[in-house]
Design an enzyme around this catalytic site. Structure first.
Site, short mmCIF file in Angstrom:
data_model
loop_
_atom_site.label_atom_id
_atom_site.label_comp_id
_atom_site.label_asym_id
_atom_site.label_seq_id
_atom_site.Cartn_x
_atom_site.Cartn_y
_atom_site.Cartn_z
N GLY A 181 1.00 -1.40 -0.10
CA GLY A 181 -0.08 0.03 0.04
C GLY A 181 0.81 1.40 -0.03
N HIS A 182 2.05 1.22 -0.79
CA HIS A 182 3.01 2.12 -0.58
C HIS A 182 2.65 3.67 -1.32
CE1 HIS A 182 3.63 0.99 -4.67
NE2 HIS A 182 4.36 1.97 -4.89
N GLY A 233 -0.70 4.85 -0.79
CA GLY A 233 -1.66 5.53 0.03
C GLY A 233 -1.02 6.47 1.11
N SER A 263 -7.47 -0.04 12.48
CA SER A 263 -8.27 1.30 12.95
C SER A 263 -8.81 1.13 14.29
CB SER A 263 -9.52 1.43 11.85
OG SER A 263 -10.17 2.26 12.07
N SER A 264 -9.28 2.66 14.84
CA SER A 264 -9.76 2.47 16.08
C SER A 264 -11.37 2.06 15.99
CB SER A 264 -9.72 3.98 16.94
OG SER A 264 -10.40 4.92 15.86
N CYS A 265 -11.92 1.93 14.80
CA CYS A 265 -13.42 1.70 14.81
C CYS A 265 -13.47 0.07 15.22
CB CYS A 265 -14.04 1.95 13.42
SG CYS A 265 -13.25 1.09 11.89
N TYR A 287 -15.92 -2.48 7.77
CA TYR A 287 -14.63 -2.19 7.66
C TYR A 287 -13.91 -2.95 9.01
CZ TYR A 287 -10.11 0.65 7.56
OH TYR A 287 -8.90 0.88 7.35
N LYS A 340 -10.90 -5.55 9.73
CA LYS A 340 -9.76 -5.27 10.42
C LYS A 340 -9.64 -6.09 11.66
CE LYS A 340 -7.81 -2.33 7.69
NZ LYS A 340 -6.58 -2.62 7.22
N ASN A 345 -8.16 8.39 14.10
CA ASN A 345 -8.45 8.72 12.82
C ASN A 345 -7.14 9.50 12.51
OD1 ASN A 345 -11.05 8.13 13.65
ND2 ASN A 345 -11.91 9.69 12.34
N HIS A 387 -12.53 11.01 4.44
CA HIS A 387 -12.51 11.39 5.94
C HIS A 387 -12.75 12.67 5.82
CE1 HIS A 387 -10.49 7.33 6.08
NE2 HIS A 387 -11.48 7.19 6.86
N ARG A 409 -13.83 21.42 0.97
CA ARG A 409 -14.96 22.14 0.93
C ARG A 409 -14.64 23.64 1.22
NH1 ARG A 409 -18.97 19.43 4.04
NH2 ARG A 409 -18.62 17.52 2.78
N TRP A 459 -21.19 18.06 7.68
CA TRP A 459 -21.98 16.92 7.94
C TRP A 459 -22.44 16.65 9.45
CZ3 TRP A 459 -19.69 12.45 4.71
CH2 TRP A 459 -19.65 13.17 3.28
N ARG A 513 -13.63 13.60 18.18
CA ARG A 513 -12.76 12.64 17.33
C ARG A 513 -11.33 13.02 17.74
NH1 ARG A 513 -16.63 10.35 16.27
NH2 ARG A 513 -17.37 9.65 14.37
N ASP A 524 -23.79 11.03 12.13
CA ASP A 524 -22.70 11.43 13.03
C ASP A 524 -21.63 10.35 13.21
OD1 ASP A 524 -23.20 13.95 13.78
OD2 ASP A 524 -24.42 13.62 15.29
O1 GFB Z 1 -13.81 11.03 9.22
P1 GFB Z 1 -15.14 10.48 9.06
O2 GFB Z 1 -15.76 10.27 7.87
O3 GFB Z 1 -15.21 9.12 9.97
O4 GFB Z 1 -16.38 11.30 9.90
P2 GFB Z 1 -15.50 8.41 11.20
C1 GFB Z 1 -15.90 12.09 11.06
C2 GFB Z 1 -16.95 12.89 11.56
O5 GFB Z 1 -17.15 14.07 10.84
C3 GFB Z 1 -18.46 12.37 11.53
C4 GFB Z 1 -18.47 14.28 10.48
O6 GFB Z 1 -19.22 12.71 12.50
C5 GFB Z 1 -18.94 13.01 10.37
O7 GFB Z 1 -20.44 13.28 10.19
N1 GFB Z 1 -18.27 15.11 9.19
C6 GFB Z 1 -18.57 16.55 9.09
C7 GFB Z 1 -17.80 14.61 7.86
N2 GFB Z 1 -18.39 16.88 7.81
C8 GFB Z 1 -18.10 15.84 7.11
C9 GFB Z 1 -17.46 15.83 5.74
O8 GFB Z 1 -17.49 16.49 5.00
N3 GFB Z 1 -17.04 14.39 5.32
C10 GFB Z 1 -16.75 13.32 6.15
N4 GFB Z 1 -16.25 12.37 5.83
N5 GFB Z 1 -17.21 13.53 7.72
C11 GFB Z 1 -14.41 6.55 10.03
C12 GFB Z 1 -14.74 5.24 9.55
O9 GFB Z 1 -15.42 6.85 10.87
O10 GFB Z 1 -13.29 6.31 10.92
C13 GFB Z 1 -13.50 4.50 8.86
O11 GFB Z 1 -15.72 5.40 8.71
C14 GFB Z 1 -12.10 4.58 9.86
O12 GFB Z 1 -13.75 3.26 8.51
C15 GFB Z 1 -12.04 6.01 10.31
O13 GFB Z 1 -12.31 3.53 10.52
C16 GFB Z 1 -11.01 5.92 11.21
O14 GFB Z 1 -14.58 8.73 12.39
O15 GFB Z 1 -16.90 8.56 11.53
#
Ligand code: GFB
Length: 314
Positions: free
Chosen positions: A12-13, A15, A109-111, A138, A142, A167, A181, A189, A204, A211, A271
Site C-alpha cells: 500500500g505504498h 496510500g 483502525s480504532s473503529c 471495515y 480489521k 483517525n 474522511h 470544501r 455533515w 474525534r 454522526d
Molecule cells: O472522518 P469520518 O468520515 O469518519 O467522519 P468516522 C468523522 C465525523 O465528521 C462524522 C463528520 O461525525 C461526520 O459526520 N463530518 C462532517 C464529515 N463533515 C464531514 C465531511 O464533509 N466528510 C466526512 N467524511 N465527515 C471512520 C470510518 O469513521 O473512521 C472509517 O468510517 C475509519 O472506517 C475511520 O475507521 C478511522 O470517524 O466517523
C-alpha cells in the site's frame, strides 16, 4: 536484523499511510524497501499475492494496503469494504507465513472497538460489545486481520502483530468530496468555498461527535518503533491523546484555509460514533510520543492540498 540487511515490503505504498512509511523508512536509512503498484499486483488476488511473496521473500512486511474511506463511503459500500479488506488481510498474512516472513505489522483502525466502549478505549475492550453500524464492515475485516496475526503468532511462532491508529490525516490523503474522511473532505470544501467567495459552508452531522486525530508522520514513527520491539503486544493503540468536536475541527480548518463565512451543520447526515478516544498508554510506554499538534498539522496539510490541487491530482 540491521537496517542495511533487511528487505521490507510496504504493502500500500501509494496510500497516505504507506507513502509516509516509505518516507520514514528511507529517512532512517533502510536501503531495501520493496513496493509494487496496484496495477502490477492486486492484493485481493490470492495466487498473485502468494507468487509475489514467494518470489520476493521479504524479511519483514508492513500492511498499509486497504480499501479506506470516510463515514459515507463505509456506509454506502459495506460489501466492498468487508470483502476487499478481508481478502487483503488473508492473502498477505497467509502468503507471508508461506513465504517464511518472520515479521509482519498489520495496520487496523480504532473503529474495531465497540461503539459503547469505556473511554479512553484500551486494547482489552476488543469484542466486548456491538460495533458502530456505519463502519461495521471495515471493522470486522480489521478485527479478522488482527486475529490472523495473533493466531499465526500463537500457532507458528512468527512475529506478526498489529497497530490500531485513531483517525489519521496528512499529505497524500484522498480528497473526494463525498467519500473521503472528515479532514480532507472539509479542507476541500472550505478551500473551494473561500475561492468562490461563498458566505457559508455546511458540515455533515450535528458537529458534536468527538474525534482524536493523529498526523500520519506520527503514525509512521510509531510503526517504525514497533517493528524494532523484540516482543511487541499482539495489538496496540496509537492515538494523539487530544480530542476535538467536529465543529471545533471545522473552525480550525476554516482558519487554516482563510474561510471567514458561516459554518452550518446538517443533522440529516450521520454522526457516526459519538466518541472514540484511544488509550495509547502501551504505545507511549514504548517511548513513542506524537510530535505534530493538530493546528500545525492542519496548516501543513492545507498547504499540501493546495500544492496537490494545483498539480491537478484530484
Ligand atoms: O472522518 P469520518 O468520515 O469518519 O467522519 P468516522 C468523522 C465525523 O465528521 C462524522 C463528520 O461525525 C461526520 O459526520 N463530518 C462532517 C464529515 N463533515 C464531514 C465531511 O464533509 N466528510 C466526512 N467524511 N465527515 C471512520 C470510518 O469513521 O473512521 C472509517 O468510517 C475509519 O472506517 C475511520 O475507521 C478511522 O470517524 O466517523
Amino acid at each position: 536484523m540491521t537496517p542495511a540487511s533487511r528487505k521490507i515490503y510496504v504493502a500500500g505504498h501509494r496510500g497516505m499511510v504507506g507513502s509516509a512509511l516509505v518516507r520514514a523508512l528511507t529517512a532512517k536509512g533502510e536501503r531495501d524497501i520493496l513496493a509494487i503498484d496496484r496495477s502490477a499486483l492486486d492484493l485481493t488476488d490470492q495466487k498473485a499475492t502468494r507468487d509475489f511473496l514467494m518470489t520476493e521473500k521479504p524479511d519483514e512486511i508492513i500492511v498499509a494496503a486497504a480499501r479506506v474511506g470516510g463515514i459515507e463511503a463505509n456506509r454506502s459500500f459495506p460489501a466492498e469494504f468487508l470483502h476487499e479488506n478481508l481478502a487483503i488481510a488473508s492473502n498477505v498474512i497467509h502468503g507471508a507465513f508461506e513465504a517464511g516472513v518472520k515479521r509482519l505489522l498489520f495496520l487496523g483502525s480504532s473503529c474495531i472497538y465497540p461503539r459503547e466502549a469505556p473511554q479512553p478505549i484500551s486494547e482489552d475492550a476488543l469484542l466486548t460489545g456491538p460495533l458502530e453500524p456505519t463502519n461495521e464492515a471495515y471493522a470486522i475485516a480489521k478485527i479478522a486481520g488482527l486475529k490472523l496475526c495473533q493466531f499465526y503468532r500463537r500457532q507458528h511462532g512468527v512475529c506478526f502483530h498489529s497497530v490500531m491508529p485513531t483517525n489519521l490525516y496528512g499529505p497524500g490523503d484522498n480528497y473526494h468530496p463525498e467519500r473521503s474522511h472528515v479532514i480532507p473532505g472539509l479542507i476541500r470544501r472550505f478551500h473551494e468555498a473561500k475561492q468562490r467567495g461563498d458566505s457559508e459552508v455546511v458540515i455533515w452531522g450535528t458537529g458534536t461527535p468527538l474525534r482524536e486525530f493523529l498526523h500520519v508522520e506520527d503514525l509512521a514513527a510509531a510503526c517504525l518503533r514497533l517493528i524494532e520491539v523484540e516482543n511487541p503486544p499482539d495489538w496496540v493503540n496509537a492515538g494523539s491523546g487530544g480530542e476535538v468536536t467536529i465543529s471545533e475541527l471545522a473552525a480550525l480548518i476554516a482558519e487554516a484555509t482563510g474561510f471567514e463565512g458561516e459554518i452550518r451543520t446538517d443533522p440529516s447526515k450521520p454522526d457516526g460514533t459519538p466518541r472514540k478516544a484511544l488509550d495509547s498508554g502501551k504505545m507511549r510506554a514504548l517511548d513513542w510520543t506524537p510530535k505534530i499538534g493538530l493546528r500545525d498539522g492542519l496548516a501543513e496539510t492545507c498547504a499540501a492540498y493546495a500544492r496537490e490541487h494545483a498539480a491537478d491530482r484530484h
